[in-house]
Scaffold this active site. Structure first.
Site, PDB file in Angstrom:
ATOM      1  N   GLU A  37      62.499 -65.019 -58.919  1.00  0.00           N
ATOM      2  CA  GLU A  37      61.972 -66.359 -59.132  1.00  0.00           C
ATOM      3  C   GLU A  37      61.985 -67.045 -57.758  1.00  0.00           C
ATOM      4  O   GLU A  37      63.008 -67.036 -57.078  1.00  0.00           O
ATOM      5  CB  GLU A  37      62.863 -67.128 -60.113  1.00  0.00           C
ATOM      6  CG  GLU A  37      62.253 -68.479 -60.424  1.00  0.00           C
ATOM      7  CD  GLU A  37      63.106 -69.337 -61.353  1.00  0.00           C
ATOM      8  OE1 GLU A  37      64.096 -68.850 -61.914  1.00  0.00           O
ATOM      9  OE2 GLU A  37      62.745 -70.524 -61.483  1.00  0.00           O
ATOM     10  N   ARG A 261      75.227 -56.532 -62.152  1.00  0.00           N
ATOM     11  CA  ARG A 261      74.982 -57.413 -61.002  1.00  0.00           C
ATOM     12  C   ARG A 261      75.961 -57.072 -59.904  1.00  0.00           C
ATOM     13  O   ARG A 261      77.108 -56.691 -60.178  1.00  0.00           O
ATOM     14  CB  ARG A 261      75.294 -58.863 -61.390  1.00  0.00           C
ATOM     15  CG  ARG A 261      74.214 -59.612 -62.046  1.00  0.00           C
ATOM     16  CD  ARG A 261      74.684 -61.033 -62.271  1.00  0.00           C
ATOM     17  NE  ARG A 261      74.152 -61.924 -61.250  1.00  0.00           N
ATOM     18  CZ  ARG A 261      72.912 -62.397 -61.286  1.00  0.00           C
ATOM     19  NH1 ARG A 261      72.086 -62.079 -62.250  1.00  0.00           N
ATOM     20  NH2 ARG A 261      72.493 -63.191 -60.326  1.00  0.00           N
ATOM     21  N   LYS A 271      71.702 -68.277 -56.479  1.00  0.00           N
ATOM     22  CA  LYS A 271      70.811 -69.119 -55.669  1.00  0.00           C
ATOM     23  C   LYS A 271      71.116 -70.599 -55.855  1.00  0.00           C
ATOM     24  O   LYS A 271      71.030 -71.371 -54.920  1.00  0.00           O
ATOM     25  CB  LYS A 271      69.352 -68.829 -56.040  1.00  0.00           C
ATOM     26  CG  LYS A 271      68.823 -67.568 -55.377  1.00  0.00           C
ATOM     27  CD  LYS A 271      67.379 -67.335 -55.748  1.00  0.00           C
ATOM     28  CE  LYS A 271      67.279 -66.736 -57.127  1.00  0.00           C
ATOM     29  NZ  LYS A 271      65.930 -66.392 -57.536  1.00  0.00           N
TER      30      LYS A 271
HETATM   31  P1  ATP Z   1      70.383 -66.090 -59.101  1.00  0.00           P
HETATM   32  O1  ATP Z   1      71.373 -66.393 -60.171  1.00  0.00           O
HETATM   33  O2  ATP Z   1      70.978 -65.846 -57.776  1.00  0.00           O
HETATM   34  O3  ATP Z   1      69.250 -67.061 -59.074  1.00  0.00           O
HETATM   35  P2  ATP Z   1      68.628 -64.447 -60.548  1.00  0.00           P
HETATM   36  O4  ATP Z   1      68.971 -63.238 -61.336  1.00  0.00           O
HETATM   37  O5  ATP Z   1      68.256 -65.666 -61.291  1.00  0.00           O
HETATM   38  O6  ATP Z   1      69.776 -64.694 -59.532  1.00  0.00           O
HETATM   39  P3  ATP Z   1      66.027 -63.683 -59.747  1.00  0.00           P
HETATM   40  O7  ATP Z   1      65.209 -64.276 -58.669  1.00  0.00           O
HETATM   41  O8  ATP Z   1      65.599 -63.946 -61.140  1.00  0.00           O
HETATM   42  O9  ATP Z   1      67.498 -64.147 -59.512  1.00  0.00           O
HETATM   43  O10 ATP Z   1      66.244 -62.135 -59.512  1.00  0.00           O
HETATM   44  C1  ATP Z   1      65.288 -61.163 -59.206  1.00  0.00           C
HETATM   45  C2  ATP Z   1      65.864 -59.826 -59.539  1.00  0.00           C
HETATM   46  O11 ATP Z   1      67.057 -59.598 -58.787  1.00  0.00           O
HETATM   47  C3  ATP Z   1      66.243 -59.752 -60.994  1.00  0.00           C
HETATM   48  O12 ATP Z   1      65.836 -58.514 -61.516  1.00  0.00           O
HETATM   49  C4  ATP Z   1      67.735 -59.906 -60.984  1.00  0.00           C
HETATM   50  O13 ATP Z   1      68.307 -59.309 -62.088  1.00  0.00           O
HETATM   51  C5  ATP Z   1      68.114 -59.260 -59.652  1.00  0.00           C
HETATM   52  N1  ATP Z   1      69.385 -59.809 -59.153  1.00  0.00           N
HETATM   53  C6  ATP Z   1      69.699 -61.091 -58.917  1.00  0.00           C
HETATM   54  N2  ATP Z   1      70.977 -61.219 -58.538  1.00  0.00           N
HETATM   55  C7  ATP Z   1      71.499 -59.970 -58.529  1.00  0.00           C
HETATM   56  C8  ATP Z   1      72.791 -59.423 -58.233  1.00  0.00           C
HETATM   57  N3  ATP Z   1      73.818 -60.195 -57.867  1.00  0.00           N
HETATM   58  N4  ATP Z   1      72.943 -58.085 -58.324  1.00  0.00           N
HETATM   59  C9  ATP Z   1      71.931 -57.294 -58.689  1.00  0.00           C
HETATM   60  N5  ATP Z   1      70.707 -57.741 -58.985  1.00  0.00           N
HETATM   61  C10 ATP Z   1      70.478 -59.064 -58.917  1.00  0.00           C
HETATM   62 MG    MG Z   2      67.143 -67.031 -61.963  1.00  0.00          MG
END
Ligand code: ATP
Ligand code: MG
Length: 560
Positions: A37, A261, A271
């Site tokens: 995102e 994760r 983020k």
């Molecule tokens: P955040 O909570 O940091 O915003 P998010 O999962 O909402 O993380 P996205 O931008 O939706 O962030 O993530 C893009 C991809 O990266 C998704 O498939 C997500 O599952 C993966 N991802 C995000 N954070 C991690 C992590 N700590 N370890 C492994 N994969 C991750």
């Molecule tokens: Mg997110």
């Protein structure tokens, strides 16, 4: 989770792909996607997902898409889209195409209409808060909405008018009609669309209703004919909903597979929280070298190879754990050891005068650029009568086991001569401000012809030739292994490390480093790995300490 566990974890995702190839489930195709995102900069957790999605596609001759999951207009910006592309590229991800969930808004709307027509979706006049309140709990079923049984015609009319902008934000939603008593809360008539009169970074004002993650994600996967939709474990409970939408719509069905994760000690990987650190000024920006962002790590001097090796080592698992930050640092050190040229720099200088060395003379000493890489060659380092050494490398009253310079003691100057301390000069405060020595001209290059030994070799720079540099030393951004662990009423910012940055403004470096360009990486002998910061100017180089030499990981490993 200990590292030993992780190393032995089999890659169940890879195994699944191999099985699907064998059974020809997707006609021999492997199509993955990395779906960030664009609401912030990527962090090292994303590197794990990038490594998996791009790595698996490459390994099996498939493709990986870069997909921006941009369904939250209020949080998303073009700046983030651009930074994400830069970071994925830097990590080595080669995407087959760039896609945006927002490109599918038209198709998703049509699919929503299809579900309304099939009696599988309805417009609900409860506010999103009321919907949440009536959802029930794990032990109690939810309450059915009073609007659940609206006619198809009324639903079509209302949904159309939602889209046309007739209703204010939050006044209505479109919900899937599934089961308010389902043990899976995600299936209790989840919201598909909400009203949001907000400008979208790509579609502008074209839409005032936006699909939720759940309604957008699987369908986007389907449109792109993804085979393996890899996501993190918190989406495991969403999988039945992912499957439900696709089955109801009767469209191509990708398979969602979840993995753990990445969590790292002393590090926050969210983020939202990283944005808070930036907004509140706890760090200089998203690319502050203390940040766990890809751009922060790049600025600090981490290499994409080190991050990839780290990701390969941690593997994937079906349970969440926490990885030691020292393991990541181990891979950074391991990679830089091979590629970083050596140099000499003195962070906290102490003047050394070699009384028997001819005044005005300069000798150029041959120094090895990288003992790990013969092809890196050698360089010439100037030696003269007045040098700087580290304050730490001299003790007036040496404790036991201290073998560096002290009165009467002989040591080796790296690539130089043996010197023996003959006396000191003190300032008004009684501190040693200058050390006097004699050198043995027969020891040029670092060995005594009579075979006598010294117990210590120290680094130095010639005072007359040294260049002044700023050096930024970093510690972890948080003092707790788990920065989310806070006292009652506290906030994770309570755990910020007040000593996470130390700026040394008058370090002395060897003259050959004058022309080093931003991004170049070096090992400063005996000190660690350092990268030239973009703040650097021709008159004043600026270095970031990437990582120290001390390998705490090796010690941890030995103990195991
Ligand atoms: P955040 O909570 O940091 O915003 P998010 O999962 O909402 O993380 P996205 O931008 O939706 O962030 O993530 C893009 C991809 O990266 C998704 O498939 C997500 O599952 C993966 N991802 C995000 N954070 C991690 C992590 N700590 N370890 C492994 N994969 C991750
Ligand atoms: Mg997110």
């Amino acid at each position: 989770m200990t590292i030993a566990n992780q190393a032995t974890t089999s890659n169940f995702i890879r195994d699944k792909i191999i099985e699907d190839l064998k059974t020809n489930r997707y006609g021999g195709r492997v199509q993955t996607r990395f779906p960030p995102e664009p609401n912030g900069y990527l962090h090292v957790g994303h590197a794990k997902s990038i490594h998996l999605n791009f790595g698996l596609a490459k390994e099996f001759g498939g493709q990986c898409n870069l997909r921006f999951d941009d369904t939250n207009p209020t949080k998303e910006e073009t700046e983030y889209v651009e930074s994400i592309m830069e970071d994925v590229r830097w990590l080595g991800g080669e995407w087959a195409g760039v896609y945006y969930a927002s490109d599918y808004f038209g198709q998703l709307y049509e699919w929503a209409v299809q579900l309304i027509k099939a009696g599988k979706a309805y417009v609900c006049d409860l506010s999103p808060e009321q919907v949440r309140e009536q959802r029930g709990t794990l032990t109690e079923p939810g309450k059915e909405s009073p609007y659940r049984n609206r006619s198809v015609e009324e639903n079509l009319d209302l949904f159309e008018r939602m889209k046309a902008g007739e209703f204010p934000d939050g006044s209505r939603t479109l919900r899937a009609k599934i089961d308010m008593a389902s043990p899976n809360l995600n299936l209790r008539d989840p919201i598909m669309y909400r009203i949001l009169h907000a400008r979208h970074h790509r579609t502008g004002d074209a839409w005032c209703i936006y699909p939720t993650y759940d309604f957008a994600h699987g369908q986007s996967d389907s449109i792109e004919r993804i085979t393996h939709s890899i996501c993190t474990l918190e989406f495991e409970d969403h999988r039945p909903l992912y499957d439900w939408y696709i089955e109801q719509l009767g469209i191509y069905h990708p398979q969602q597979i979840e993995f753990d994760r990445l969590n790292l000690t002393y590090t926050l990987l969210s983020k939202r929280k990283l944005l808070q650190l930036v907004r509140e000024g706890h760090v200089r920006g998203w690319d502050d070298p203390r940040m766990p962002t890809i751009c922060g790590m790049r600025r600090r001097g981490y290499t994409p190879e080190a991050l990839r090796n780290f990701c390969a080592r941690i593997g994937v698992s079906k349970t969440n754990g926490t990885t030691e930050l020292s393991l990541l640092e181990y891979f950074v050190r391991d990679d830089l050891n091979r590629r970083a040229p050596r140099a000499m720099a003195v962070l906290k200088p102490l003047r050394v005068v070699i009384d028997n060395y001819p005044e005005g003379q300069t000798e150029w000493m041959e120094a090895v650029n990288n003992p790990e890489d013969a092809s890196a060659g050698t360089r010439q380092v100037p030696f003269s009568r007045v040098l700087y050494i580290e304050q730490d490398d001299f003790r007036q009253d040496p404790p036991k086991q201290y073998f560096r310079l002290s009165p009467g003691r002989e040591v080796r100057l790296r690539y130089g001569y043996f010197i023996t301390c003959t006396g000191v000069v003190k300032n008004d405060r009684g501190e040693v401000s200058e050390v006097h020595c004699r050198y043995d001209p027969a020891t040029r290059g670092g060995n005594a012809p009579d075979g006598r030994k010294v117990k210590s070799t120290i680094h130095w720079v010639s005072a007359a030739h040294a260049i002044e540099a700023e050096v930024r030393l970093y510690e972890t951004l948080f003092t707790r292994e788990d920065p989310n662990e806070v006292e009652e009423g506290g906030d994770f910012t309570d755990n910020l490390n007040p000593n996470s940055l130390e700026v040394i403004s008058e370090a002395k470096i060897e003259p050959g480093l004058a022309a080093a360009a931003a991004g170049e990486r070096f090992q400063f002998e005996r000190l660690g790995y350092f990268a030239v910061d973009p703040d650097t100017t021709p008159g004043k180089p600026v270095f970031n300490r990437t990582v120290g030499l001390k390998d705490t990981w090796a010690k941890i490993e030995k103990r195991q």
